[in-house]
Scaffold this active site. Sequence first.
Site, PDB file in Angstrom:
ATOM      1  N   GLY A  61      27.610 -28.069  17.012  1.00  0.00           N
ATOM      2  CA  GLY A  61      28.043 -28.367  15.644  1.00  0.00           C
ATOM      3  C   GLY A  61      29.372 -29.121  15.666  1.00  0.00           C
ATOM      4  O   GLY A  61      29.563 -30.106  14.948  1.00  0.00           O
ATOM      5  N   HIS A  62      30.287 -28.656  16.532  1.00  0.00           N
ATOM      6  CA  HIS A  62      31.573 -29.355  16.658  1.00  0.00           C
ATOM      7  C   HIS A  62      31.375 -30.747  17.271  1.00  0.00           C
ATOM      8  O   HIS A  62      32.045 -31.703  16.870  1.00  0.00           O
ATOM      9  CB  HIS A  62      32.548 -28.556  17.535  1.00  0.00           C
ATOM     10  CG  HIS A  62      32.929 -27.228  16.968  1.00  0.00           C
ATOM     11  ND1 HIS A  62      32.430 -26.042  17.456  1.00  0.00           N
ATOM     12  CD2 HIS A  62      33.755 -26.901  15.953  1.00  0.00           C
ATOM     13  CE1 HIS A  62      32.948 -25.036  16.767  1.00  0.00           C
ATOM     14  NE2 HIS A  62      33.751 -25.526  15.843  1.00  0.00           N
ATOM     15  N   SER A  98      27.053 -21.377  15.142  1.00  0.00           N
ATOM     16  CA  SER A  98      28.321 -20.721  14.843  1.00  0.00           C
ATOM     17  C   SER A  98      28.844 -20.109  16.130  1.00  0.00           C
ATOM     18  O   SER A  98      28.060 -19.654  16.976  1.00  0.00           O
ATOM     19  CB  SER A  98      28.090 -19.609  13.815  1.00  0.00           C
ATOM     20  OG  SER A  98      29.170 -18.708  13.847  1.00  0.00           O
TER      21      SER A  98
END
Length: 285
Positions: A33-34, A185
Amino acid sequence: MKTAAQISAATAWCRMAPSPIVFVPTMGALHAGHASLIRQARRTAGPKGSVVLSIFVNPTQFGPKEDLSRYPRPFAADRKLCREEGVDLLFHPSPEAMYARDHSVSIHEKSLSSGLCGGSRPGHFDGVCTVVAMLFQIVAPDIAIFGEKDWQQLAVIRRMVRDLRMPVTIKGCRTVREKDGLALSSRNRFLSRENRSMAPRIYQTLKARSMEVAGGEVSVARLRRNLIMDLAAIPGASLDYAEIMHESTLSPLKKLDAKNPARALVAVRFGDVRLIDNMALPTPR
Ligand code: PAF
């Protein structure tokens, strides 16, 4: 890639860096995600601009009973990912560098922060706003990128930037999901095998509401009831909140219509792991 732990070194670098400066604030434990935030930053900055990423596990956004001490800090792996994805400056200050021992000033957003995650994590968004404002002071970015998974955070930061007239453009980046739909996450790694296998049902529940709207449902009460029922039926999960709200004011809606873009937002606990997710609902025809 340059790395800096001191504020003075980061500031000096940023003041000399070619613009636009595109900034990705994180708490580390970087995942795909990053990586997608960094790629968006790299594209936005272009070949001549600068991408700055910060890693700072911000103590002031954790409550006294929250997971600050066990928050993962895999710095070597994070630095490697930053280098591979084309970050120009990695800023990783210590808590002592960021906060004076007697620091006593903070930013409080009093409207969008009060419900949802703000309801179950009192003071959380004060910590987020304060540290993001501090990081903006240090980096002075032209553009800053935040993940849409933390939708409320994104809305609160947009409001802070608007109301305090901060000279930075905020951009959201779409949520990255595992193949089975679970939103990425840093906290997913703490799920037991059993809970990990159930967690994708959060996404399925959101998706089901989106399908209901596409099929003609416009009653927020019915959509919300179904959302709560489905989440409550996930084995091992306990519901924190499930709401359908206006996507930017985060105010409750009665009925979906074309004038009020709506979003379903949920938080669910599996043991002591709290997961959040959200999804835009289609505009009714
Ligand atoms: O989303 C996060 O990782 C954090 O809340 C942020 C924006 C880096 C502030 O500490």
